[in-house]
Design an enzyme around this catalytic site. Structure first.
Site, PDB file in Angstrom:
ATOM      1  N   HIS A 266      -3.907  -4.469   7.731  1.00 18.26           N
ATOM      2  CA  HIS A 266      -4.094  -3.434   8.695  1.00 18.26           C
ATOM      3  C   HIS A 266      -3.265  -3.761  10.006  1.00 18.26           C
ATOM      4  O   HIS A 266      -3.377  -4.564  10.851  1.00 18.26           O
ATOM      5  CB  HIS A 266      -5.532  -3.106   9.030  1.00 18.26           C
ATOM      6  CG  HIS A 266      -5.805  -1.847   9.680  1.00 18.26           C
ATOM      7  ND1 HIS A 266      -6.018  -0.771   8.913  1.00 18.26           N
ATOM      8  CD2 HIS A 266      -5.810  -1.520  10.966  1.00 18.26           C
ATOM      9  CE1 HIS A 266      -5.962   0.433   9.610  1.00 18.26           C
ATOM     10  NE2 HIS A 266      -6.037  -0.054  10.983  1.00 18.26           N
TER      11      HIS A 266
ATOM     12  N   ARG B 228      -7.171  12.927   0.841  1.00 18.59           N
ATOM     13  CA  ARG B 228      -6.035  13.024   1.951  1.00 18.59           C
ATOM     14  C   ARG B 228      -4.715  12.902   1.296  1.00 18.59           C
ATOM     15  O   ARG B 228      -3.705  13.395   1.920  1.00 18.59           O
ATOM     16  CB  ARG B 228      -6.604  12.932   3.144  1.00 18.59           C
ATOM     17  CG  ARG B 228      -6.267  11.341   3.416  1.00 18.59           C
ATOM     18  CD  ARG B 228      -6.461  11.179   5.035  1.00 18.59           C
ATOM     19  NE  ARG B 228      -7.807  11.296   5.473  1.00 18.59           N
ATOM     20  CZ  ARG B 228      -8.354  11.128   6.663  1.00 18.59           C
ATOM     21  NH1 ARG B 228      -7.588  10.357   7.244  1.00 18.59           N
ATOM     22  NH2 ARG B 228      -9.342  11.450   6.972  1.00 18.59           N
TER      23      ARG B 228
ATOM     24  N   HIS C  23      -5.513   3.792  -1.849  1.00 23.58           N
ATOM     25  CA  HIS C  23      -6.982   4.069  -1.331  1.00 23.58           C
ATOM     26  C   HIS C  23      -7.299   5.394  -1.718  1.00 23.58           C
ATOM     27  O   HIS C  23      -6.585   6.266  -1.219  1.00 23.58           O
ATOM     28  CB  HIS C  23      -6.994   3.829   0.186  1.00 23.58           C
ATOM     29  CG  HIS C  23      -8.276   4.276   0.727  1.00 23.58           C
ATOM     30  ND1 HIS C  23      -8.497   3.778   2.094  1.00 23.58           N
ATOM     31  CD2 HIS C  23      -9.318   4.499   0.193  1.00 23.58           C
ATOM     32  CE1 HIS C  23      -9.620   4.239   2.509  1.00 23.58           C
ATOM     33  NE2 HIS C  23     -10.336   4.434   1.335  1.00 23.58           N
TER      34      HIS C  23
ATOM     35  N   THR D 225      -8.359   3.818   8.353  1.00 24.63           N
ATOM     36  CA  THR D 225      -9.500   2.997   8.379  1.00 24.63           C
ATOM     37  C   THR D 225      -9.692   2.315   9.917  1.00 24.63           C
ATOM     38  O   THR D 225      -8.878   1.474  10.066  1.00 24.63           O
ATOM     39  CB  THR D 225      -9.449   1.956   7.265  1.00 24.63           C
ATOM     40  OG1 THR D 225      -9.506   2.761   5.960  1.00 24.63           O
ATOM     41  CG2 THR D 225     -10.928   1.248   7.455  1.00 24.63           C
TER      42      THR D 225
ATOM     43  N   ARG E  91      -9.333   7.986  -1.199  1.00 27.63           N
ATOM     44  CA  ARG E  91     -10.421   8.345  -0.406  1.00 27.63           C
ATOM     45  C   ARG E  91     -11.263   9.589  -0.841  1.00 27.63           C
ATOM     46  O   ARG E  91     -10.933  10.573  -1.867  1.00 27.63           O
ATOM     47  CB  ARG E  91      -9.782   8.856   0.820  1.00 27.63           C
ATOM     48  CG  ARG E  91      -9.095   8.016   1.667  1.00 27.63           C
ATOM     49  CD  ARG E  91      -8.498   8.436   2.865  1.00 27.63           C
ATOM     50  NE  ARG E  91      -9.718   8.953   3.807  1.00 27.63           N
ATOM     51  CZ  ARG E  91     -10.087   8.199   4.909  1.00 27.63           C
ATOM     52  NH1 ARG E  91      -9.530   7.061   5.301  1.00 27.63           N
ATOM     53  NH2 ARG E  91     -11.053   8.889   5.712  1.00 27.63           N
TER      54      ARG E  91
ATOM     55  N   GLU F 216     -11.078  -9.284   2.947  1.00 30.72           N
ATOM     56  CA  GLU F 216      -9.784  -8.783   3.591  1.00 30.72           C
ATOM     57  C   GLU F 216     -10.039  -8.741   4.875  1.00 30.72           C
ATOM     58  O   GLU F 216     -10.917  -7.766   5.448  1.00 30.72           O
ATOM     59  CB  GLU F 216      -9.189  -7.451   2.824  1.00 30.72           C
ATOM     60  CG  GLU F 216      -7.929  -7.179   3.581  1.00 30.72           C
ATOM     61  CD  GLU F 216      -7.131  -6.296   2.687  1.00 30.72           C
ATOM     62  OE1 GLU F 216      -6.255  -5.442   3.452  1.00 30.72           O
ATOM     63  OE2 GLU F 216      -7.520  -5.911   1.722  1.00 30.72           O
TER      64      GLU F 216
ATOM     65  N   ASN G 112       0.785  -1.070   0.015  1.00 33.64           N
ATOM     66  CA  ASN G 112       0.066   0.002  -0.075  1.00 33.64           C
ATOM     67  C   ASN G 112       0.872   1.336   0.047  1.00 33.64           C
ATOM     68  O   ASN G 112       1.638   1.524   0.807  1.00 33.64           O
ATOM     69  CB  ASN G 112      -0.969  -0.225   1.079  1.00 33.64           C
ATOM     70  CG  ASN G 112      -2.020   1.160   1.162  1.00 33.64           C
ATOM     71  OD1 ASN G 112      -1.577   2.255   1.102  1.00 33.64           O
ATOM     72  ND2 ASN G 112      -3.032   0.758   1.484  1.00 33.64           N
TER      73      ASN G 112
ATOM     74  N   HIS H 213       1.059   6.089   1.975  1.00 34.41           N
ATOM     75  CA  HIS H 213       1.629   7.090   2.733  1.00 34.41           C
ATOM     76  C   HIS H 213       2.904   7.557   2.029  1.00 34.41           C
ATOM     77  O   HIS H 213       3.483   8.538   2.391  1.00 34.41           O
ATOM     78  CB  HIS H 213       2.053   6.137   4.185  1.00 34.41           C
ATOM     79  CG  HIS H 213       0.896   6.146   4.984  1.00 34.41           C
ATOM     80  ND1 HIS H 213      -0.038   6.961   5.446  1.00 34.41           N
ATOM     81  CD2 HIS H 213       0.072   5.021   5.566  1.00 34.41           C
ATOM     82  CE1 HIS H 213      -1.041   6.724   5.873  1.00 34.41           C
ATOM     83  NE2 HIS H 213      -1.033   5.322   6.021  1.00 34.41           N
TER      84      HIS H 213
ATOM     85  N   GLU I  33      -8.502   0.614  -3.326  1.00 31.40           N
ATOM     86  CA  GLU I  33      -9.449   0.574  -1.909  1.00 31.40           C
ATOM     87  C   GLU I  33     -10.316   1.910  -2.180  1.00 31.40           C
ATOM     88  O   GLU I  33      -9.645   2.794  -2.417  1.00 31.40           O
ATOM     89  CB  GLU I  33      -8.507   0.643  -0.710  1.00 31.40           C
ATOM     90  CG  GLU I  33      -7.600  -0.479  -0.330  1.00 31.40           C
ATOM     91  CD  GLU I  33      -6.982  -0.726   0.909  1.00 31.40           C
ATOM     92  OE1 GLU I  33      -6.905   0.630   1.687  1.00 31.40           O
ATOM     93  OE2 GLU I  33      -6.392  -1.588   1.567  1.00 31.40           O
TER      94      GLU I  33
END
Length: 246
Positions: free
Chosen positions: A196, A53, A47, A105, A49, A155, A7, A10, A74
């Site tokens: 996660h 963000r 992801h 999340t 969103r 998931e 992922n 970040h 995502e």
């Protein structure tokens, strides 16, 4: 073989801290995705969103063109994002809950309480050639509902396991929940991913969970990359995933 989806959200978080609202900035999440692939990652997760963000629309379009592995988008089950996904055509979408005020999340989808809406989106995605995963807690009711939507994957939300890792009794209870959930999902014909809060310390214990196809890991890998570089961070995580047996 247990697969790794990295992922890259970040990487975009760091870029947006300095370059919010700009068309360019560093670091580049697409370049990071390509570095992850070169280092052996089996897929890339991003992801998009609703509040944008971190990952931006331009990022997912560039990712779709650039990467050679599997693109996992995502996303919330929101009309705007669903429409974009149907045009983008990632290999798979993972439907997740979103709250504007959350840092990340916080929990799994309430599939049982939103069965009709999630089933409709699942069908639209599948009709477009896109597989569907549902991000859910290791809860029997939610797993049963996930199977009824017709989704291909779930998931499992491993956050409670990760957060309790320093407390052996609670950690073991959460691990037992994940094991039971994976067994139930497999029995219902669902493929099992997990993610996660997974990191270099807790991953080995997760090997006890059967039937897992892919782990989606982001924050720990990007954090580790600050000190050892992205290639080493990915390679080290892959090493910890070796010898997984279902």
């Amino acid at each position: 073989m247990l697969k790794l989806g990295v992922n890259i959200d970040h990487v975009a978080t760091l870029r947006e801290a300095r370059s919010r609202g700009r068309e360019q900035g560093e670091p580049d999440p697409v370049a990071a995705a390509l570095a992850c692939e070169t280092s052996g990652a089996h897929g890339i997760t991003a992801h998009l969103r609703e509040d944008r963000r971190h990952i931006q629309d331009r990022d997912v379009w560039k990712l779709r063109d650039a990467i050679a592995t599997r693109l996992n988008l995502e996303m919330a089950n929101a009309p705007e994002i669903v429409s974009l996904a149907l045009k983008l055509k990632p290999d798979i979408v993972c439907l997740v809950p979103e709250k504007r005020q959350e840092v990340t999340t916080e929990g799994g989808l309430d599939v049982a309480g939103n069965l009709a809406a999630l089933s409709e989106t699942r069908k639209r995605m599948n009709d477009a050639g896109i597989e569907v995963s549902l991000f859910i807690a290791p809860d029997a009711k939610q797993i049963d509902a996930a199977a009824r939507t017709g989704s291909q994957f779930i998931e499992l939300h491993t956050g409670a396991f990760a957060e309790s890792f320093a407390e052996p009794q609670q950690r073991d209870r959460e691990l037992e929940r994940l094991v039971a959930a994976a067994n139930q999902a497999h029995g219902l014909g669902l493929k099992v991913n997990a993610g996660h809060g997974l990191n270099y310390d807790n991953l080995k214990l997760l090997h006890r969970v059967p039937y897992m196809v892919e782990l989606n890991i982001g924050h720990s890998i990007i954090s580790r990359a600050i000190t050892v570089g992205l290639a080493s961070a990915v390679s080290e995580m892959l090493k910890l995933m070796e010898n997984y047996k279902t």
